[in-house]
Design an enzyme around this catalytic site. Structure first.
Site, PDB file in Angstrom:
ATOM      1  N   SER A  76       0.847  -1.205   0.000  1.00  0.00           N
ATOM      2  CA  SER A  76       0.000   0.000   0.000  1.00  0.00           C
ATOM      3  C   SER A  76       0.877   1.248   0.000  1.00  0.00           C
ATOM      4  CB  SER A  76      -0.883   0.036   1.247  1.00  0.00           C
ATOM      5  OG  SER A  76      -1.631  -1.139   1.346  1.00  0.00           O
ATOM      6  N   GLU A  78      -0.562  -2.479  13.896  1.00  0.00           N
ATOM      7  CA  GLU A  78      -1.464  -2.498  12.738  1.00  0.00           C
ATOM      8  C   GLU A  78      -2.845  -2.992  13.165  1.00  0.00           C
ATOM      9  OE1 GLU A  78      -0.035  -4.814   9.419  1.00  0.00           O
ATOM     10  OE2 GLU A  78      -1.369  -3.756   8.053  1.00  0.00           O
TER      11      GLU A  78
HETATM   12  C1  LIG Z   1      -6.145  -3.549   1.002  1.00  0.00           C
HETATM   13  C2  LIG Z   1      -4.900  -4.332   1.342  1.00  0.00           C
HETATM   14  C3  LIG Z   1      -3.748  -3.668   1.649  1.00  0.00           C
HETATM   15  C4  LIG Z   1      -2.589  -4.382   1.954  1.00  0.00           C
HETATM   16  N1  LIG Z   1      -1.435  -3.677   2.228  1.00  0.00           N
HETATM   17  C5  LIG Z   1      -0.296  -4.341   2.468  1.00  0.00           C
HETATM   18  C6  LIG Z   1       0.931  -3.614   2.676  1.00  0.00           C
HETATM   19  O1  LIG Z   1       0.971  -2.383   2.635  1.00  0.00           O
HETATM   20  N2  LIG Z   1       2.071  -4.310   2.893  1.00  0.00           N
HETATM   21  C7  LIG Z   1       2.083  -5.678   2.934  1.00  0.00           C
HETATM   22  O2  LIG Z   1       3.157  -6.229   3.169  1.00  0.00           O
HETATM   23  N3  LIG Z   1       0.949  -6.404   2.735  1.00  0.00           N
HETATM   24  C8  LIG Z   1      -0.240  -5.768   2.494  1.00  0.00           C
HETATM   25  N4  LIG Z   1      -1.403  -6.478   2.269  1.00  0.00           N
HETATM   26  C9  LIG Z   1      -1.316  -7.925   2.187  1.00  0.00           C
HETATM   27  C10 LIG Z   1      -1.983  -8.668   3.338  1.00  0.00           C
HETATM   28  O3  LIG Z   1      -1.255  -8.557   4.532  1.00  0.00           O
HETATM   29  C11 LIG Z   1      -2.092 -10.129   2.875  1.00  0.00           C
HETATM   30  O4  LIG Z   1      -2.989 -10.140   1.779  1.00  0.00           O
HETATM   31  C12 LIG Z   1      -2.587 -11.023   3.975  1.00  0.00           C
HETATM   32  O5  LIG Z   1      -1.607 -11.200   4.941  1.00  0.00           O
HETATM   33  C13 LIG Z   1      -3.020 -12.407   3.417  1.00  0.00           C
HETATM   34  O6  LIG Z   1      -1.987 -12.972   2.676  1.00  0.00           O
HETATM   35  P1  LIG Z   1      -2.256 -13.579   1.221  1.00  0.00           P
HETATM   36  O7  LIG Z   1      -2.957 -12.539   0.412  1.00  0.00           O
HETATM   37  O8  LIG Z   1      -0.961 -14.116   0.720  1.00  0.00           O
HETATM   38  O9  LIG Z   1      -3.294 -14.776   1.433  1.00  0.00           O
HETATM   39  P2  LIG Z   1      -2.948 -16.257   1.899  1.00  0.00           P
HETATM   40  O10 LIG Z   1      -2.038 -16.225   3.059  1.00  0.00           O
HETATM   41  O11 LIG Z   1      -2.519 -17.026   0.699  1.00  0.00           O
HETATM   42  O12 LIG Z   1      -4.365 -16.754   2.389  1.00  0.00           O
HETATM   43  C14 LIG Z   1      -5.376 -17.233   1.485  1.00  0.00           C
HETATM   44  C15 LIG Z   1      -6.559 -17.714   2.330  1.00  0.00           C
HETATM   45  O13 LIG Z   1      -6.152 -18.818   3.175  1.00  0.00           O
HETATM   46  C16 LIG Z   1      -6.453 -18.555   4.537  1.00  0.00           C
HETATM   47  N5  LIG Z   1      -5.391 -19.085   5.394  1.00  0.00           N
HETATM   48  C17 LIG Z   1      -4.049 -18.971   5.197  1.00  0.00           C
HETATM   49  N6  LIG Z   1      -3.374 -19.576   6.191  1.00  0.00           N
HETATM   50  C18 LIG Z   1      -4.301 -20.061   7.071  1.00  0.00           C
HETATM   51  C19 LIG Z   1      -4.226 -20.781   8.290  1.00  0.00           C
HETATM   52  N7  LIG Z   1      -3.059 -21.123   8.840  1.00  0.00           N
HETATM   53  N8  LIG Z   1      -5.392 -21.098   8.908  1.00  0.00           N
HETATM   54  C20 LIG Z   1      -6.605 -20.754   8.366  1.00  0.00           C
HETATM   55  N9  LIG Z   1      -6.720 -20.077   7.189  1.00  0.00           N
HETATM   56  C21 LIG Z   1      -5.594 -19.760   6.549  1.00  0.00           C
HETATM   57  C22 LIG Z   1      -6.485 -17.040   4.648  1.00  0.00           C
HETATM   58  O14 LIG Z   1      -7.288 -16.603   5.736  1.00  0.00           O
HETATM   59  C23 LIG Z   1      -7.088 -16.636   3.300  1.00  0.00           C
HETATM   60  O15 LIG Z   1      -8.497 -16.728   3.349  1.00  0.00           O
HETATM   61  C24 LIG Z   1      -2.580  -5.796   1.959  1.00  0.00           C
HETATM   62  C25 LIG Z   1      -3.771  -6.481   1.638  1.00  0.00           C
HETATM   63  C26 LIG Z   1      -4.923  -5.775   1.346  1.00  0.00           C
HETATM   64  C27 LIG Z   1      -6.168  -6.527   1.005  1.00  0.00           C
END
Ligand SMILES: Cc1cc2nc3c(=O)[nH]c(=O)nc-3n(C[C@H](O)[C@H](O)[C@H](O)COP(=O)(O)OP(=O)(O)OC[C@H]3O[C@@H](n4cnc5c(N)ncnc54)[C@H](O)[C@@H]3O)c2cc1C
Length: 430
Positions: free
Chosen positions: A145, A228
């Site tokens: 972001s 956060e």
């Molecule tokens: C609007 C927005 C702004 C963001 N800004 C930033 C930023 O500035 N900097 C940054 O570094 N990141 C940022 N993010 C990223 C955000 O932190 C990640 O999207 C988030 O941590 C989820 O990771 P992922 O997208 O890889 O999903 P994944 O980790 O691949 O998860 C996919 C799905 O599996 C589920 N899941 C995964 N592991 C488990 C578990 N152990 N138990 C149960 N369920 C599980 C999750 O809940 C999710 O539904 C942002 C995201 C959004 C949407």
């Protein structure tokens, strides 16, 4: 409200009367605000703060806004980087970074997530290799972001792949404006591009920019994540942020402060206008305009929304009163996700077919407003399109529940060997 709180407001109003001038540049105004301690009132007095509590900090932001002055520099510097450096940095690092955060001179982004490491953040693969007094960085970050307007990033990188994954990560204050950093915007379904992919190719960071010590990055990252969660959750404020963007990239610092008054943006990394505390009032007004205010089901959901918001507020007051509520930050974030989903469902139900209309540009938004004769309709659909985000960023809802289960309720963790196996030998995500 306590007497102390009354004193704080009186002191701030008197300071604003002496110092606020809409004809100052944003830079000059934020310098006054930052150096006075009012930009970061919850920070320690010795580091540009006033040592106030969180609710008092929210009150300070509200008082500045109600006075008609431009609010403190928003963004991830004030929300995350500053508190993390105060907690884990050396005095020299505090001197180097904190003043530029409170005065908005530098903007920050968070370089944590990667294509294969989001929920499993400790599985990150961006490498940092030592070269004299510097580290050389190679890898890819995603969902960054505000990366396109940041001067600095909170970078997590792997400094030792031969130890278990949590033990070989370091946390750097990383200069974004250098060769080897390629920031590419990602457009989301609102039509805005809040976040980016960031490609790092032989980028460099000075060894003295490592916060909290080499290979201690996981502990430091958890400080950031804790701020956060509590900052984004219900009762977490929602007043913060100014329409002007901190940092050197966008160029807002040299504009006049008055140019940014009465404007709330869906700026980089932020929720759409109206998504914070005023959303309930907005939806009540929407129900009135669309003659649904007497609908019993609508009223029931408005009452639920009010109840959830009040629970968040009371929880904040309990914390202020010294209550030790385990997992309060995680619960606050879960509650915020639920509130936003309810706002989406209720708002779209009130709008009916109008809720399917959305514009992607300012011209489009103006045309939509003229066609619907309702300025709130466009805000509502944008809020609805943004509503999945809070249940993902800062740790998904599922991850919050895992943390509450394991760390608060003491339930057993999923069995795995990643606390003993070297990162190099672990199976990798995607
Ligand atoms: C609007 C927005 C702004 C963001 N800004 C930033 C930023 O500035 N900097 C940054 O570094 N990141 C940022 N993010 C990223 C955000 O932190 C990640 O999207 C988030 O941590 C989820 O990771 P992922 O997208 O890889 O999903 P994944 O980790 O691949 O998860 C996919 C799905 O599996 C589920 N899941 C995964 N592991 C488990 C578990 N152990 N138990 C149960 N369920 C599980 C999750 O809940 C999710 O539904 C942002 C995201 C959004 C949407």
């Amino acid at each position: 409200m306590t007497d102390i709180t009354t004193d704080v407001v009186a002191e701030l109003k008197s300071w604003l009367a002496d110092n606020w001038d809409p004809d100052l540049t944003v830079r000059a105004w934020w310098t006054r605000l930052g150096e006075s301690g009012w930009a970061a009132p919850t920070w320690p007095v010795e580091w540009y703060g006033k040592g106030l509590s969180r609710p008092e900090g929210v009150l300070v932001q509200r008082t500045i806004r109600d006075f008609g002055a431009l609010g403190a520099p928003g963004g991830l510097g004030l929300l995350l980087a500053g508190p993390t450096i105060i907690t884990n940095g050396t005095d020299e690092q505090k001197q180097r970074y904190l003043r530029d955060i409170v005065t908005g001179a530098k903007g920050w982004c968070q370089l944590f997530s990667e294509p294969g490491a989001g929920s499993d953040l400790a599985g990150l693969g961006t490498r940092a290799e030592r070269d004299g007094d510097e580290w050389v960085i190679n890898g890819q970050k995603v969902w960054t972001s505000g990366g396109q307007v940041a001067d600095l990033g909170m970078l997590l990188a792997r400094t030792d792949p031969d130890v278990p994954k949590h033990q070989g990560i370091s946390y750097f204050a990383f200069e974004m404006l250098q060769p080897g950093v390629d920031v590419r915007p990602l457009r989301e379904m609102t039509g805005r591009a809040l976040f980016n992919e960031v490609f790092l190719t032989d980028a460099r960071v000075s060894a003295d920019a490592c916060i909290g010590g080499i290979n201690n990055g996981w502990t430091v990252a958890n400080t950031t994540l804790m701020f956060e969660r509590s900052g984004l959750g219900a009762g977490g404020g929602g007043e913060s942020g100014s329409a002007a963007t901190p940092g050197t990239v966008r160029g807002d610092l040299d504009r006049r402060a008055r140019d940014f008054l009465d404007r709330r943006t869906a700026g980089e990394g932020g929720a759409p206008a109206g998504a914070a505390g005023g959303a309930l009032q907005m939806i009540i007004e929407l129900a009135r305009r669309h003659e649904r205010i007497d609908d019993r089901v609508v009223r029931q959901d408005l009452a639920r929304l009010h109840t959830l918001t009040e629970i968040g507020r009371y929880t904040t007051l309990r914390l202020k009163g010294g209550a030790d509520i385990p997992g309060a930050g995680n619960l606050a974030k879960l509650s915020m996700s639920e509130i936003l989903r309810l706002q989406r469902d209720l708002g779209l139900r009130i709008l009916g077919p109008l809720g399917t209309l959305h514009a992607y540009t300012q011209d489009g938004r103006d045309a939509l407003e003229a066609a619907t004769d309702d300025p709130l309709a466009g805000i509502m659909t944008e809020m609805a399109l943004f509503s999945p985000a809070p249940s993902i960023y800062g740790g998904t809802d599922q991850v919050q529940r895992n943390i509450i289960g394991e760390r608060v309720l003491g339930l057993p963790k999923e069995p795995n060997n990643d606390r003993v196996t070297a990162y190099r030998d672990l199976p990798k995500n995607g």
